[in-house]
Design an enzyme around this catalytic site. Sequence first.
Site, mmCIF file in Angstrom:
data_model
loop_
_atom_site.group_PDB
_atom_site.id
_atom_site.type_symbol
_atom_site.label_atom_id
_atom_site.label_comp_id
_atom_site.label_asym_id
_atom_site.label_seq_id
_atom_site.Cartn_x
_atom_site.Cartn_y
_atom_site.Cartn_z
ATOM 1 N N GLU A 78 52.511 11.979 43.314
ATOM 2 C CA GLU A 78 53.426 12.305 42.074
ATOM 3 C C GLU A 78 53.079 11.606 40.830
ATOM 4 O OE1 GLU A 78 57.545 13.732 44.172
ATOM 5 O OE2 GLU A 78 57.433 11.617 43.780
ATOM 6 N N GLU A 121 55.788 18.629 49.029
ATOM 7 C CA GLU A 121 57.040 17.805 49.466
ATOM 8 C C GLU A 121 58.090 18.799 49.211
ATOM 9 O OE1 GLU A 121 58.023 14.019 47.760
ATOM 10 O OE2 GLU A 121 55.801 13.189 47.878
#
Length: 334
Positions: A156, A269
């Site tokens: 991320e 995710e």
Amino acid sequence: MRQILIFCFALLGAIVGKAQTPFALGADISGTTELEARGVRLYNRDGAIRENTALMKECGLNAIRLRVWVNPRGGFCGKEDVLEMAKRAKYYGMDLMIDFHYSDWWADPGKQHIPAAWQYMSYGEMQHWLAAHTTDVLTLLKDNGIDVKWIQIGNETTHGFLWPMGRAEDNMEQYAGLTEAGYKAAKAVYPEAQCIVHLDGGCDQQRYDFIFDGLRKYGAHWDMIGLSVYPYWDMEAKLTKSEDETLEKVMDNIRHLHEKYGSETMIVETGVDVRKPKQGKTFLQRLIRRAQAEPHCHGVFYWAPELEDGAYWLGAFSNRRPTEIMDAFSVPLP
């Protein structure tokens, strides 16, 4: 007419190519051995005890994602721990994604801490040790007969990683250089693996343009773009007003990323509110179905489904058993 035919053949080739590669239905279960060390037992829907990897296989999944920390306290998610979990994925014939956090602990859009041992390094030294760490972990896996299909260069990294040195808003060129160091190291060990750059907020096209414009400007490489898709957090951040809006914006972004950068994508995710399992199952089914219909999207991974509702509301288990949310991986929409 000739250009139209070329386009049609290219599109057909992309669809055929995707059909030849199984769509990844996966989960990040990096906390498996830590749960075991705490004495936590997991069960299938019939109440039989199951090891977590076996349970994911039983739920219809074909891939596992494992995070790597540099020098973690207790050793969990360190290289030896990752190897133990990777062996289980291999045993069950599941494809493997390795997710380098380049930190001693969690790395995400709110924190990207430099590992303690790297704290006082110069930029050149940081590139060297990032590459060395990547090589070290992947070589251990390869030497033990583990095949790695996907490798995340950071987790991320919406604002870069290894802050402040690699913070994208302030030091995009250095973030790109550090990403390139990881990419080259990964490819040297697993040339066929797909290297992923992963951002959160998959519905927000602007943040993806910012990062990938910067990486492209400074010559960094990637093979695939990873997206996080969490309707709950999108609505909390006021990026969207509903699950439907999240879904539509994510699919628009997937198409945009291929059109602008020529990039393949994967939802690495996702998660839904376990307190609303029926609603969550429906959304996850829709997400999987829509992702499968996109020729340039190659998988959907649930993040930590085994986490209990009291500790993490976006898991998919209750009473140490899978809820109906997990049925989305094996039961199609009517």
